[in-house]
Design an enzyme around this catalytic site. Structure first.
Site, PDB file in Angstrom:
ATOM      1  N   ASP A   1       7.253 -12.962  -3.417  1.00 54.04           N
ATOM      2  CA  ASP A   1       6.552 -13.910  -2.554  1.00 54.04           C
ATOM      3  C   ASP A   1       7.525 -14.874  -1.874  1.00 54.04           C
ATOM      4  O   ASP A   1       8.542 -15.271  -2.458  1.00 54.04           O
ATOM      5  CB  ASP A   1       5.541 -14.689  -3.398  1.00 54.04           C
TER       6      ASP A   1
ATOM      7  N   GLU B   1       8.048 -10.201   0.892  1.00 55.62           N
ATOM      8  CA  GLU B   1       7.209 -10.863   1.875  1.00 55.62           C
ATOM      9  C   GLU B   1       8.149 -11.771   2.671  1.00 55.62           C
ATOM     10  O   GLU B   1       8.445 -12.892   2.265  1.00 55.62           O
ATOM     11  CB  GLU B   1       6.104 -11.684   1.216  1.00 55.62           C
TER      12      GLU B   1
END
Length: 639
Positions: free
Chosen positions: A317, A370
């Protein structure tokens, strides 16, 4: 005087000198085997060995329900060479609750701290760690390695476990691990997805963070049962041929008093300077990636989930926030690197190290970034100057595609490039195409409600969008609820609107996604060369006037060829001549306008188009097609 069991004699250390050396050096691949709470037999007595890194603490004790949380009962012994403290507590076993009581360098008592390496934790709002058995090593699997390969069909179902399905008749409670295994896994398998991607399952104090502000990085959340239940869940997914990916958060952590913040009274895991150590956007703290022990903590955690719980990979993330020191900061609010630049060199080194360790120790696993910037080489090997990820989320494709499909069809002719531009950079990285939870929150609405037109056109646009997505180079990711066209924005506190499947249009979208996954799996043309230019060929990229797009996907073997045609206006286009790369018969394999999906059932008669030796689109042969309205059609070549 005989020392107490919690303070072994000086020549009877609990943590070996070798472990201390590797921990201090930052090369201990599995620090979780040493630090934290582990079953241990000392002097013939069974109990638990506790070890914690707190180099600047003046004093540390382990407290818990086994000593009435009394900080004087079990003081820990310092191992100064590695900044560790250790203790053995006899008679303590799995299920015992514990924390660490620390005095800062000035002798001030800190709030009780949960164990950074704790393998289990209490359910919020309680905050204690829990002694748990270290899961056994999960052996490597050739089947899982094949399923995770870059040339494999990959379609990921992204799930927030607490809101996928609930039990309203039982107080709207969550499903536990056993119920999730019995309901979620068969559903994902029936839908044809190859992988589940779970929003972070690391323990976290606040439901509304969705797991993206974790404190117990080594502890599967207790919301759904014990840690062993999660291990069983992953094993049951694999038994049914379904992979499991985890969202993983090494970018930042919350400042809750029982967590990592100023763990020993100093900025230990975080930077002392808020210009380096504080995330303004999320009110969280940033790991000090330049510190050996912090990198070791995080790299070991990545390997822990892969080796000890058997997950197939990690989606990392907020990578963009890690790569740049000036991320979301104004001038004067950030500190340049040692060369005066904006890149976070320490975070970059950490990400490379993490991917190298995973590649060496767990080569069948996959890592996904990401990452929303144009940083070069995210999915290139570290030896080639890249970060070493296997995939990068294609945020540019996602933004352009949703922007285009959100426009009224009459205006799309002026924005044709929004769909063609992605092929300019499609092979600069190995991509995952994401329609994730981020696209259905914070006032954005659902994917369905972002489509223009009346109700029928909204569904037709959504079906055409999914057809285009599954045909485009790149692995697929779809957030839960999107597979049946959930109408409202996602709410993490409520179940998905499963009752919508009583509506034929919603059920039609679900059937389409199931069939798209089936076509993806069964036709190598749609996945075998996802990351190679030879796998894609434009037929028609410039017909902005009619908003028609046509391209061919190629597999590695001769004859693995799929023609894809998108008509993104609500007009049926008959006798549409299209050049094709080879003569033969082109058989319709999927039509998003099919009546089975809620469409108007327009299309080429009998679903077959034979070629004619009439030149078109720079090809010597062509076919005549009927293009349904607001549709994507797949046609497979046969000689």
């Amino acid at each position: 005087m005989t020392p107490p069991a919690s303070s072994p004699a000086q020549n009877d250390f609990l943590v070996s000198e070798t472990d201390l050396w590797l921990l201090a050096e930052g090369t201990h691949l599995r620090p979780y085997e040493v630090l934290g709470a582990h079953a241990f037999t000392h002097a013939g007595v069974a109990g638990t060995r506790f070890a914690v890194w707190a180099p600047n603490a003046r004093r540390v004790s382990v407290v818990g329900d086994f000593n009435r949380w009394d900080g004087s009962a079990h003081p820990m012994r310092a191992r100064p060479s590695a900044g560790l403290w250790e203790a053995f507590v006899p008679g303590v076993g799995p299920g015992a609750l514990y924390k660490y009581a620390l005095e800062d360098p000035n002798g001030q008592l800190l709030p009780l701290k949960a164990d950074p390496y704790g393998l289990a934790a209490q359910l919020r709002p309680e905050t204690a760690s829990q002694v748990a058995t270290l899961p056994a090593l999960v052996p490597a699997s050739a089947a899982r390695q094949a399923a995770n390969a870059v040339d494999a069909p990959v379609s990921i179902y992204e799930v927030h476990l607490a809101s996928w399905r609930r039990k309203p008749e039982q107080g709207n409670r969550w499903l536990d691990w056993e119920e999730l295994a019995a309901e979620l896994i068969p559903y994902a398998v029936d839908m044809g997805f190859t992988h589940l991607e779970l929003l972070p399952v690391s323990e976290h104090p606040f439901d509304g963070s969705w797991g993206y502000q974790p404190i117990g990085l080594y502890a599967p959340t207790s919301r759904f049962g014990d840690a062993a239940g999660f291990t069983r869940f992953v094993a049951k997914a694999h038994a049914q041929g379904l992979g499991v990916l985890l969202d993983w958060v090494p970018a930042h952590f919350p400042s809750d008093a029982h967590g990592l913040a100023r763990f020993d009274g100093t900025a230990l895991y975080e930077h002392a300077d808020p210009r380096e150590g504080f995330h303004q956007d999320w009110n969280t703290l940033i790991y000090n990636f330049g510190r050996t022990e912090v990198r070791n903590f995080l790299v070991g955690n990545a390997l822990y989930w892969l080796e000890r719980h058997g997950v197939d990979g990690l989606r990392v993330d907020a990578v963009a926030s890690m790569l740049y020191r000036d991320y979301s900061r104004k001038d004067g609010e950030w500190v340049p690197n040692r060369h005066g630049g904006r890149e976070n060199l320490e975070a970059i080194a950490f990400l490379k190290r993490m991917n190298e360790v995973i590649g060496a120790e767990r080569p069948e696993a996959t890592t996904v970034a990401e990452e929303s910037t144009s940083f070069l080489g995210v999915s290139r090997p570290t030896f080639a100057g890249g970060l070493g990820f296997h995939y990068k989320w294609n945020m540019g494709w996602m933004n352009d595609t949703l922007r285009y499909f959100g426009r009224e069809p009459v205006h799309r002719r002026h924005h044709h490039h929004e769909l063609t531009f992605s092929m300019v950079y499609a092979y600069s990285e190995q991509f995952v195409l994401p329609f994730s939870h981020d696209e259905v929150v914070h006032g954005k609405g659902s994917l369905l409600t972002r489509m223009p037109g009346d109700r029928w056109q909204q569904f037709a646009n959504l079906r055409a969008l999914y057809g285009y997505m599954w045909a485009h180079p790149g692995k697929k990711l779809l957030f839960m609820g999107c597979e049946f066209g959930q109408a409202r924005e996602w709410n993490h506190e409520a179940s998905l609107d499963w009752h919508l499947l009583g509506d034929s249009l919603h059920a039609g979208v679900q059937t389409l996604v199931r069939d798209l996954n089936r076509v993806l799996r069964h036709h190598p043309a749609l996945h075998a060369q996802d990351s190679e230019p030879a796998g894609f060929e434009w037929i028609e990229a410039d017909d902005s006037q009619h908003s028609v797009f046509a391209f061919v996907r190629h597999g590695r073997e001769d004859g693995q060829t799929m023609l894809v045609v998108c008509n993104l206006t609500p007009v049926v286009r008959r006798d549409w001549r299209l050049g094709v790369p080879r003569p033969g018969r082109w058989h319709e394999r999927l039509n998003t306008d099919s009546v089975h999906y809620g469409g108007s059932n327009a299309g080429t008669p009998w679903g077959v188009a034979g070629t004619e030796p009439i030149p078109s689109h720079g090809r010597t042969h062509s076919v005549l097609l009927t293009l349904p309205p607001l549709s994507t059609v797949f046609l497979e070549w046969a000689p």
